[in-house]
Design an enzyme around this catalytic site. Structure first.
Site, PDB file in Angstrom:
ATOM      1  N   LYS A 195     -64.315  63.058  49.143  1.00 45.51           N
ATOM      2  CA  LYS A 195     -64.017  62.585  50.494  1.00 45.51           C
ATOM      3  C   LYS A 195     -64.744  61.261  50.703  1.00 45.51           C
ATOM      4  O   LYS A 195     -65.957  61.187  50.592  1.00 45.51           O
ATOM      5  CB  LYS A 195     -64.474  63.620  51.517  1.00 45.51           C
ATOM      6  CG  LYS A 195     -64.288  63.162  52.955  1.00 45.51           C
ATOM      7  CD  LYS A 195     -64.636  64.264  53.936  1.00 45.51           C
ATOM      8  CE  LYS A 195     -64.574  63.764  55.358  1.00 45.51           C
ATOM      9  NZ  LYS A 195     -64.922  64.814  56.324  1.00 45.51           N
ATOM     10  N   LYS A 248     -59.458  62.943  49.648  1.00 42.89           N
ATOM     11  CA  LYS A 248     -59.212  62.508  51.020  1.00 42.89           C
ATOM     12  C   LYS A 248     -59.826  61.138  51.238  1.00 42.89           C
ATOM     13  O   LYS A 248     -60.977  60.937  50.854  1.00 42.89           O
ATOM     14  CB  LYS A 248     -59.854  63.532  51.961  1.00 42.89           C
ATOM     15  CG  LYS A 248     -59.797  63.176  53.413  1.00 42.89           C
ATOM     16  CD  LYS A 248     -60.556  64.183  54.218  1.00 42.89           C
ATOM     17  CE  LYS A 248     -60.608  63.681  55.641  1.00 42.89           C
ATOM     18  NZ  LYS A 248     -61.545  64.385  56.447  1.00 42.89           N
TER      19      LYS A 248
HETATM   20  C1  PBG Z   1     -64.864  66.395  59.516  1.00 40.85           C
HETATM   21  C2  PBG Z   1     -63.539  65.830  59.202  1.00 40.85           C
HETATM   22  C3  PBG Z   1     -63.039  64.537  59.412  1.00 40.85           C
HETATM   23  C4  PBG Z   1     -61.696  64.573  59.038  1.00 40.85           C
HETATM   24  C5  PBG Z   1     -61.428  65.861  58.593  1.00 40.85           C
HETATM   25  N1  PBG Z   1     -62.584  66.616  58.686  1.00 40.85           N
HETATM   26  C6  PBG Z   1     -63.645  63.336  60.011  1.00 40.85           C
HETATM   27  C7  PBG Z   1     -64.729  62.616  59.383  1.00 40.85           C
HETATM   28  O1  PBG Z   1     -65.186  62.925  58.295  1.00 40.85           O
HETATM   29  O2  PBG Z   1     -65.192  61.690  60.047  1.00 40.85           O
HETATM   30  C8  PBG Z   1     -60.717  63.441  59.139  1.00 40.85           C
HETATM   31  C9  PBG Z   1     -59.285  63.833  59.134  1.00 40.85           C
HETATM   32  C10 PBG Z   1     -58.332  62.763  59.556  1.00 40.85           C
HETATM   33  O3  PBG Z   1     -58.691  61.580  59.726  1.00 40.85           O
HETATM   34  O4  PBG Z   1     -57.164  63.118  59.733  1.00 40.85           O
HETATM   35  N2  PBG Z   1     -65.932  65.904  58.832  1.00 40.85           N
END
Ligand code: PBG
Length: 323
Positions: A195, A248
């Site tokens: 991520k 992601k």
């Molecule tokens: C929680 C999380 C996030 C997203 C999914 N889980 C936000 C982040 O990490 O700031 C983002 C999902 C999206 O942008 O659709 N940590």
């Protein structure tokens, strides 16, 4: 193969030929539909930067999950917006938590769809960071403890799968051990393994009201230029007990999806994130691109890159076109 013996256009000349040689197909089985649940009753608050998405109170959430189920979508992933936030993310755990209540209500009303819970503290902390702070630094190991407890409370509420997304080191192992110790060894983990610290989460943070109050997430989420490091992150998660691995965002990271597909055996998810969704919506809204075609091209590209499943805000719209 050489021209003029080989003429690729021969098999491209009409839709039946194209259907016959099509290498990738999208099915409704590929989709996981993300939803935002908030406190209160009869709330359906539009999210400005994510047209067609809402903060939903549990009553509306149940209706939305039913409509996803009716379209054949196999799973939803839920994000909670608690009534109050504090330094230590108290709202993330406990039977009265927004996500625990939402899961219970959805599983009671719509038992035949999988409910996945996002497992992160950023929606529940007053500072908006993904863990417990020590000064201005997220304390990794203190956060693991809370993630373990939160996972157990989500499983107890009926979550079919938990999805740790905070990018804490050792989070998959901590969650696996906590679940197993409490008798939830049957609950799988979908690990947000690679991520990235991406600007494409902007609209989501409006939706979840989880923008960090200071700094950014670069000290725990991955640096976008890195690919080898993503493979190391995924290796750790696999060894710690992940059942599904995830990359992601999706579209700017198709190379990472492809590498993960080639280097790992586990089912691979890709998150087509809020900013990727918002860009298509915004351009379509201006009349600059065809929304339906852009959506389908984006989704098929993620699948072609190697994703076995796609978390996407387009899940319902795409499902309607496929079925
Ligand atoms: C929680 C999380 C996030 C997203 C999914 N889980 C936000 C982040 O990490 O700031 C983002 C999902 C999206 O942008 O659709 N940590």
């Amino acid at each position: 193969m050489h021209y003029p013996e080989y003429r690729p256009r021969r098999l491209r000349q009409n839709e039946n030929f194209r259907r016959m040689i099509r290498e990738t197909t999208l099915t409704v089985n590929d989709f996981i539909y993300p939803l935002f649940v908030t406190f209160g009753k009869n709330v359906k608050k539009p999210i400005a930067s994510m047209p067609g998405n809402f903060q939903l109170s549990i009553d509306h959430l149940v209706k939305e999950v039913k409509s996803a189920r009716d379209l054949g979508i196999p799973a939803v992933i839920l994000f909670g917006i608690p009534e109050t936030k504090d330094e230590v993310a108290s709202g993330a755990l406990g039977d009265k938590g927004i996500i625990q209540q939402a899961v219970k209500a959805v599983k009671d009303a719509v038992p035949d769809i999988l409910v996945i819970t996002d497992l992160c503290l950023c929606e529940y902390t007053s500072h908006g960071h993904c863990g417990i702070l020590d000064g201005h630094v997220v304390d990794n190991d203190a956060t693991l403890q809370v993630l373990g407890e939160t996972a157990v409370s989500q499983a107890k509420a009926g979550a079919d799968m938990v999805a740790p997304s905070g990018m804490m080191d050792g989070q998959v192992l901590a969650v696996r051990e906590a679940l197993d110790e409490s008798g939830y060894e049957h609950v799988p983990i979908m690990a947000y393994s690679a991520k990235y610290a991406s600007c494409f989460y902007g609209p989501f943070r409006d939706a979840a009201e989880s923008t960090p109050q200071f700094g950014d997430r670069k000290a725990y989420q991955m640096d976008p230029p890195n690919s080898d490091e993503a493979m190391r992150e995924i290796t750790l998660d696999v060894e710690e007990g992940a059942d599904i691995i995830m990359v992601k965002p999706a579209l700017p990271y198709l190379d990472i999806i492809r590498r993960a597909k080639e280097e790992f055996d586990l089912p691979l998810a890709a998150y087509n994130v809020s900013g990727e969704f918002a860009m298509i919506k915004a351009a379509a809204n201006l009349g600059w691109i065809d929304e339906t075609r852009a959506m389908m091209e984006a989704l098929i590209s993620i699948k072609r890159a190697g994703a076995d499943m796609i978390l996407t805000y387009f899940a319902k719209d795409a499902a309607k076109l496929i079925v």
